[in-house]
Motif scaffolding. Structure first.
Motif, PDB file in Angstrom:
ATOM      1  N   SER A  41       6.159  12.806  21.765  1.00 19.93           N
ATOM      2  CA  SER A  41       5.468  11.618  21.642  1.00 19.93           C
ATOM      3  C   SER A  41       3.758  11.785  22.328  1.00 19.93           C
ATOM      4  N   ALA A  42       3.225  10.728  22.192  1.00 21.28           N
ATOM      5  CA  ALA A  42       1.751  10.739  22.590  1.00 21.28           C
ATOM      6  C   ALA A  42       1.927  10.677  24.187  1.00 21.28           C
ATOM      7  N   THR A  47      -0.642   5.418  22.954  1.00 24.99           N
ATOM      8  CA  THR A  47      -0.583   4.726  21.499  1.00 24.99           C
ATOM      9  C   THR A  47      -1.105   3.029  21.996  1.00 24.99           C
ATOM     10  N   GLU A  74      -0.442  11.761  19.276  1.00 27.23           N
ATOM     11  CA  GLU A  74       0.769  12.881  19.240  1.00 27.23           C
ATOM     12  C   GLU A  74       0.078  14.151  18.759  1.00 27.23           C
ATOM     13  N   PHE A 136       6.627  10.835  15.114  1.00 23.58           N
ATOM     14  CA  PHE A 136       5.835   9.386  14.803  1.00 23.58           C
ATOM     15  C   PHE A 136       5.217   9.338  13.488  1.00 23.58           C
ATOM     16  N   ARG A 150       6.414   1.627  16.113  1.00 23.80           N
ATOM     17  CA  ARG A 150       6.378   2.065  17.288  1.00 23.80           C
ATOM     18  C   ARG A 150       7.869   2.695  17.855  1.00 23.80           C
ATOM     19  N   GLY A 151       7.990   3.571  18.518  1.00 23.19           N
ATOM     20  CA  GLY A 151       8.969   4.379  19.191  1.00 23.19           C
ATOM     21  C   GLY A 151       9.646   5.265  18.181  1.00 23.19           C
ATOM     22  N   GLY A 152       8.917   5.608  17.195  1.00 24.03           N
ATOM     23  CA  GLY A 152       9.291   6.179  16.065  1.00 24.03           C
ATOM     24  C   GLY A 152       9.710   7.733  16.118  1.00 24.03           C
ATOM     25  N   SER A 153       8.851   8.391  17.252  1.00 28.52           N
ATOM     26  CA  SER A 153       9.374   9.607  17.377  1.00 28.52           C
ATOM     27  C   SER A 153      10.717  10.128  17.687  1.00 28.52           C
ATOM     28  N   ASP A 154      11.516   9.098  17.859  1.00 34.17           N
ATOM     29  CA  ASP A 154      13.184   9.603  18.044  1.00 34.17           C
ATOM     30  C   ASP A 154      13.567   9.622  16.527  1.00 34.17           C
TER      31      ASP A 154
HETATM   32  N1  ASP Z   1       3.528   7.201  20.421  1.00 38.24           N
HETATM   33  C1  ASP Z   1       4.270   6.354  19.491  1.00 38.24           C
HETATM   34  C2  ASP Z   1       4.755   4.750  20.241  1.00 38.24           C
HETATM   35  O1  ASP Z   1       4.083   4.916  21.438  1.00 38.24           O
HETATM   36  C3  ASP Z   1       5.723   6.858  19.177  1.00 38.24           C
HETATM   37  C4  ASP Z   1       6.681   7.202  20.181  1.00 38.24           C
HETATM   38  O2  ASP Z   1       6.602   7.164  21.298  1.00 38.24           O
HETATM   39  O3  ASP Z   1       7.948   7.273  19.983  1.00 38.24           O
HETATM   40  O4  ASP Z   1       5.124   4.127  19.765  1.00 38.24           O
END
Ligand code: ASP
Ligand code: ADP
Ligand code: MG
Length: 430
Positions: A41-42, A47, A74, A136, A150-154
């Protein structure tokens, strides 16, 4: 030799020291004889910073430019991690979403991954390199960068694990597993040794941000076993998310002998908005028109209430959507209102949805009553209620969300309240 996909979230790579630590964790997994691809992730709150910066300049940036901006976070962390690993004697290469073959649908800000052309990742793995991939993001059919929400790296990690046929996917984060509630809100929350996909999916959907809902959906479809574990305590096995769960937490279940818990998790979502449309004509097809318009614009509606018919043969309809969809929803409602000749449109953003989730609820009457009782005792008023077989959600005032989660935890995990609460720092690493 096993192939493993690892994922490291923003707090795990928040600064140079943490990146060095993550490089060590990855190197240790490689040393155990595994081929490794890692999604990153970033760094830290990068982000959020980019979102804020865009907001200072424009109110409604185009999806294309917004994605091009957000994806850069990222693109900083991945090469930093790859160069650190290489300097430690573990040859590594970083790839962005496009280079790694992530193809998305033609939708910005929350695109789904359509496929992953894994040739390039495979090529580097075959050369014995560790592959670090930006989470992401991907590229759509127009050749533009698209982000996954958001949160899409999972989701990037699980999808890559599925596409590569990896033996496992470990999600490293700042908490050492999936708890019965957010341990930052409920210090006595119980860590689950394992949890089913279906429960984790519901929990993620209702706000437990430890995993992205689409990641769990993807894992279930591709049968990828997920382990959620701590970057700062990498030997801790964390929580296994898979088809079967025992329904028991680390500290025992509530159901007595042979019975699983009724409730396996509690979550709050403070990013909901409640909308209402008054004096909607009471005739067949109206709800289909209203919600059809929202659906065809990719807006998911959650809770819905239709009032009893009024004297003028109209109803009021209230529902909730994600706050990010507010502007688009209002625009659509104005159009629908003009077409239908309905009354006024109202909205309220100071709301939160609190939910309890558990497969053990099926065929166990009384769980809803217990939930309402616990909330009533905490003096919390319910604005809306929705239920499914394994979930009950209530919309309440946002200011009471944390109190509601704590009250529900006392109700459904009473044995945890008697335990000496562990130091939050023991669960949540910063
Ligand atoms: N960097 C993105 C976010 O903050 C994706 C992630 O962290 O999963 O939403
Ligand atoms: P990352 O940056 O690694 O993706 P996130 O911040 O997205 O991490 O997710 C981890 C956070 O999720 C934890 O710090 C915790 O506060 C929160 N969280 C919410 N609900 C839960 C839960 N049921 N179990 C564990 N963590 C939870
Ligand atoms: Mg996350």
């Amino acid at each position: 030799m096993s192939l493993v996909v690892l994922k490291f979230g923003g707090t795990s790579v928040g600064n140079a020291e943490k990146i060095r630590h993550v490089a060590r964790v990855i190197a240790d997994v490689a040393e155990q004889g595994n081929r490794v691809a890692a999604i990153v992730s970033a760094m830290g709150k990068t982000t959020d910073g980019l979102v804020e910066l865009a907001g200072e300049l424009v109110e409604n940036p185009s999806g294309r430019e917004y994605d091009a901006l957000l994806a850069t976070g990222e693109m900083v962390s991945a090469p930093l991690l790859a160069m650190t690993l290489t300097s430690m004697g573990y040859p590594a290469v970083s790839l962005n979403g496009q280079q790694a073959g992530f193809v998305t649908e033609d939708l910005h800000n929350r695109a789904r991954i359509l496929e992953i052309n894994t040739g390039r990742v495979q090529h580097h793995l075959d050369k014995g390199e560790i592959v670090i991939v930006t989470g992401f993001q991907g590229i759509n059919s127009k050749g533009d960068i698209a982000t996954l929400g958001r949160g899409g790296s999972d989701t990037s990690a699980i999808a890559l694990a599925g596409a590569l046929g990896a033996d496992r996917c470990d999600i490293y984060t700042d908490v050492d597993g999936v708890y019965s509630a957010d341990p930052r809100v409920v210090p006595e929350a119980v860590r689950q040794d394992d949890i089913t996909y279906i429960e984790m999916l519901e929990l993620a959907r209702v706000g437990a941000k430890v995993l992205h809902p689409r990641a769990v959906e993807t894992a279930r479809n591709a049968n990828v076993r997920i382990r959620v574990r701590s970057t700062f305590d990498p030997d801790n096995p964390g929580t296994l998310v898979s088809t079967y769960g025992t329904g028991g937490g680390s500290e025992g279940g509530q159901g007595g002998e042979g019975q699983s818990r009724a409730v396996s998790g509690i979550a709050a979502d403070k990013k909901q908005v409640e909308l209402a449309m008054t004096h909607v004509p009471d005739q067949p097809g109206i709800a289909a028109q209203l919600f059809g318009a929202l659906a065809s614009n990719n807006i998911s509606v959650d809770m819905i209430i239709q009032s009893v018919r009024q004297d003028d043969n109209t109803n009021d309809i209230a529902f909730t959507v994600d706050q990010t969809d507010l502007q688009d929803t209002l625009t659509l409602l104005e159009k629908v209102k003009a077409d239908m000749g309905s009354g006024e449109i109202y909205y309220e953003t100071d709301v939160a949805k609190v939910s309890i989730v558990g497969v053990g609820m099926i065929d166990r009457p009384g769980i809803a009553a217990d939930m309402f009782k616990a909330l009533a005792q905490a003096n919390i008023n319910l604005k809306m209620i929705s239920t499914s077989e394994i979930k009950i959600s209530c919309l309440i005032d946002q200011a009471q969300a944390d109190d509601a989660v704590r009250a529900l935890h006392r109700q459904f995990f009473p044995e945890a309240a008697n335990d000496e609460p562990k130091l939050v720092d023991a669960k949540v690493g910063y």
